[in-house]
Write a protein that holds these residues in place. Structure first.
Motif, PDB file in Angstrom:
ATOM      1  N   ALA A  16      58.680  13.493  22.783  1.00 37.64           N
ATOM      2  CA  ALA A  16      58.719  14.414  21.648  1.00 37.64           C
ATOM      3  C   ALA A  16      59.961  14.079  20.828  1.00 37.64           C
ATOM      4  O   ALA A  16      61.082  14.227  21.305  1.00 37.64           O
ATOM      5  CB  ALA A  16      58.767  15.864  22.120  1.00 37.64           C
TER       6      ALA A  16
ATOM      7  N   ILE B 282      62.295  14.943  17.708  1.00 37.97           N
ATOM      8  CA  ILE B 282      62.641  16.071  16.840  1.00 37.97           C
ATOM      9  C   ILE B 282      63.592  15.593  15.755  1.00 37.97           C
ATOM     10  O   ILE B 282      64.561  14.874  16.045  1.00 37.97           O
ATOM     11  CB  ILE B 282      63.298  17.214  17.640  1.00 37.97           C
TER      12      ILE B 282
ATOM     13  N   VAL C  62      58.504  17.915  14.680  1.00 42.54           N
ATOM     14  CA  VAL C  62      58.217  17.004  15.781  1.00 42.54           C
ATOM     15  C   VAL C  62      57.239  15.944  15.298  1.00 42.54           C
ATOM     16  O   VAL C  62      56.297  16.229  14.548  1.00 42.54           O
ATOM     17  CB  VAL C  62      57.658  17.766  17.009  1.00 42.54           C
TER      18      VAL C  62
ATOM     19  N   MET D  55      54.186  13.704  15.417  1.00 39.10           N
ATOM     20  CA  MET D  55      52.908  13.801  16.118  1.00 39.10           C
ATOM     21  C   MET D  55      51.842  12.942  15.454  1.00 39.10           C
ATOM     22  O   MET D  55      51.981  12.511  14.304  1.00 39.10           O
ATOM     23  CB  MET D  55      52.449  15.267  16.199  1.00 39.10           C
TER      24      MET D  55
ATOM     25  N   LEU E 167      51.549  13.778  21.087  1.00 42.98           N
ATOM     26  CA  LEU E 167      52.821  13.075  21.036  1.00 42.98           C
ATOM     27  C   LEU E 167      52.598  11.614  21.421  1.00 42.98           C
ATOM     28  O   LEU E 167      51.665  11.310  22.160  1.00 42.98           O
ATOM     29  CB  LEU E 167      53.816  13.708  22.008  1.00 42.98           C
TER      30      LEU E 167
ATOM     31  N   LEU F 239      58.037  22.706  14.114  1.00 46.20           N
ATOM     32  CA  LEU F 239      57.954  23.357  15.425  1.00 46.20           C
ATOM     33  C   LEU F 239      57.386  24.767  15.318  1.00 46.20           C
ATOM     34  O   LEU F 239      56.748  25.264  16.248  1.00 46.20           O
ATOM     35  CB  LEU F 239      59.340  23.396  16.077  1.00 46.20           C
TER      36      LEU F 239
ATOM     37  N   ILE G 209      53.692  25.101  16.149  1.00 41.28           N
ATOM     38  CA  ILE G 209      53.158  24.765  17.467  1.00 41.28           C
ATOM     39  C   ILE G 209      52.356  25.906  18.103  1.00 41.28           C
ATOM     40  O   ILE G 209      51.245  25.666  18.603  1.00 41.28           O
ATOM     41  CB  ILE G 209      54.294  24.296  18.406  1.00 41.28           C
TER      42      ILE G 209
ATOM     43  N   LEU H  89      46.121  21.009  20.376  1.00 32.57           N
ATOM     44  CA  LEU H  89      47.131  20.227  21.088  1.00 32.57           C
ATOM     45  C   LEU H  89      46.454  19.617  22.312  1.00 32.57           C
ATOM     46  O   LEU H  89      46.123  20.322  23.261  1.00 32.57           O
ATOM     47  CB  LEU H  89      48.316  21.103  21.491  1.00 32.57           C
TER      48      LEU H  89
ATOM     49  N   THR I 165      51.690  16.382  26.032  1.00 29.84           N
ATOM     50  CA  THR I 165      52.043  17.009  24.757  1.00 29.84           C
ATOM     51  C   THR I 165      52.414  18.464  24.958  1.00 29.84           C
ATOM     52  O   THR I 165      53.435  18.950  24.455  1.00 29.84           O
ATOM     53  CB  THR I 165      50.872  16.880  23.770  1.00 29.84           C
TER      54      THR I 165
ATOM     55  N   LEU J 124      56.253  20.107  24.430  1.00 24.60           N
ATOM     56  CA  LEU J 124      56.454  21.092  23.363  1.00 24.60           C
ATOM     57  C   LEU J 124      56.830  22.461  23.919  1.00 24.60           C
ATOM     58  O   LEU J 124      57.677  23.162  23.357  1.00 24.60           O
ATOM     59  CB  LEU J 124      55.189  21.187  22.510  1.00 24.60           C
TER      60      LEU J 124
ATOM     61  N   ILE K 199      60.485  22.434  24.765  1.00 20.83           N
ATOM     62  CA  ILE K 199      61.336  22.573  23.578  1.00 20.83           C
ATOM     63  C   ILE K 199      61.365  24.023  23.106  1.00 20.83           C
ATOM     64  O   ILE K 199      62.435  24.576  22.819  1.00 20.83           O
ATOM     65  CB  ILE K 199      60.832  21.644  22.462  1.00 20.83           C
TER      66      ILE K 199
END
Length: 262
Positions: A125, A127, A133, A135, A150, A225, A228, A237, A242, A246, A249
């Protein structure tokens, strides 16, 4: 950060990443650190604030820093593992290996259990400084579904998973992560499938070209983010790597917010 401040950051980062400070340990006082590292208090606080933002430290009180990750539950004692009496191959190719294991759980009659061995995998991931992020929007033919993923891939024989994480990110997105942090190793289907997954988080990346892995590459986008949870609710997702990365995070950000508010 200037060169001296960056060096102090790297010193503390290395100590934290290597486990020199155990979960729950209190960091030495600011006065102790300024004397030891030869840095001013203002610059030190800049370093500590970055380590807090990255999840390496949490703030307790005005200027008390601790290593996160403390747990109160103890490991149970006296629980016995299963006995493995043997294993035999049923099928194998370059991607998958199917076996039958002769196993015996404690207090239970032994029986044969199917085991699927897959490859070692690394997922990253990345950032950026805008809380986005990196993707890919891809189609997966097994579930017959589009979704966000990811970058990640198979760890080659003898390859360091961190090198895999870096290589796969560049091949699949054209972006090269600036710094990688390993956050967790896990098994996605621990009851039957052996496929170790390594999760990395990278802070910052530079564009080095276009994706070179045309089979893997899809539409590339920097996703906020904040989106998400909504993407998760929409079922967009794909893949446990992945989701694990996430969720890690988001959990770290929530913990940071709670400790800062105390």
């Amino acid at each position: 950060m200037g060169p001296k401040t960056t060096k102090v950051y790297e010193t503390l980062h290395t100590r934290l990443a290597s486990g020199e400070y155990a979960p729950g340990d209190k960091l030495p006082s600011e006065r102790t650190l300024t004397d030891e590292l030869g840095i001013g208090r203002t610059a030190l606080r800049q370093v500590l604030a970055r380590l807090v933002a990255e999840g390496y430290l949490e703030v307790r009180g005005r200027s008390s820093y601790r290593v996160p990750g403390t747990v109160s539950v103890r490991r149970p004692e006296g629980v016995q593992p299963w006995r493995i009496h043997g294993e035999r191959d049923l099928y194998e190719n370059r991607w998958v290996r199917l076996q039958l294991w002769d196993v015996e759980p404690p207090g239970v009659k032994r029986f044969e259990h199917h085991v699927v061995r897959l490859h070692h995998v690394a997922v990253t991931a990345v950032i950026d400084d805008q809380d986005r992020v990196l993707m890919m929007w891809r189609y997966r033919f097994v579930p017959q579904q589009f979704g966000w993923e990811l970058p990640g891939g198979i760890v080659d024989q003898g390859e360091d998973p961190a090198d895999t994480a870096l290589r796969e990110t560049v091949e699949e997105t054209g972006w090269r992560p600036k710094r990688l942090e390993h956050v967790v190793s896990y098994q996605p289907m621990v009851g039957m499938v052996d496929s170790p997954h390594e999760i990395f988080v990278a802070h910052g990346a530079e564009k080095v070209g276009e994706p070179t892995d045309l089979e893997e590459a899809g539409h590339i986008e920097w996703v906020p983010l904040a989106d998400i949870p909504g993407l998760m609710a929409r079922g967009e997702l794909l893949g446990s790597g992945t989701l694990v990365a996430l969720l890690h995070i988001l959990a770290a950000r929530r913990t940071q917010g709670l400790t800062t508010a105390q």
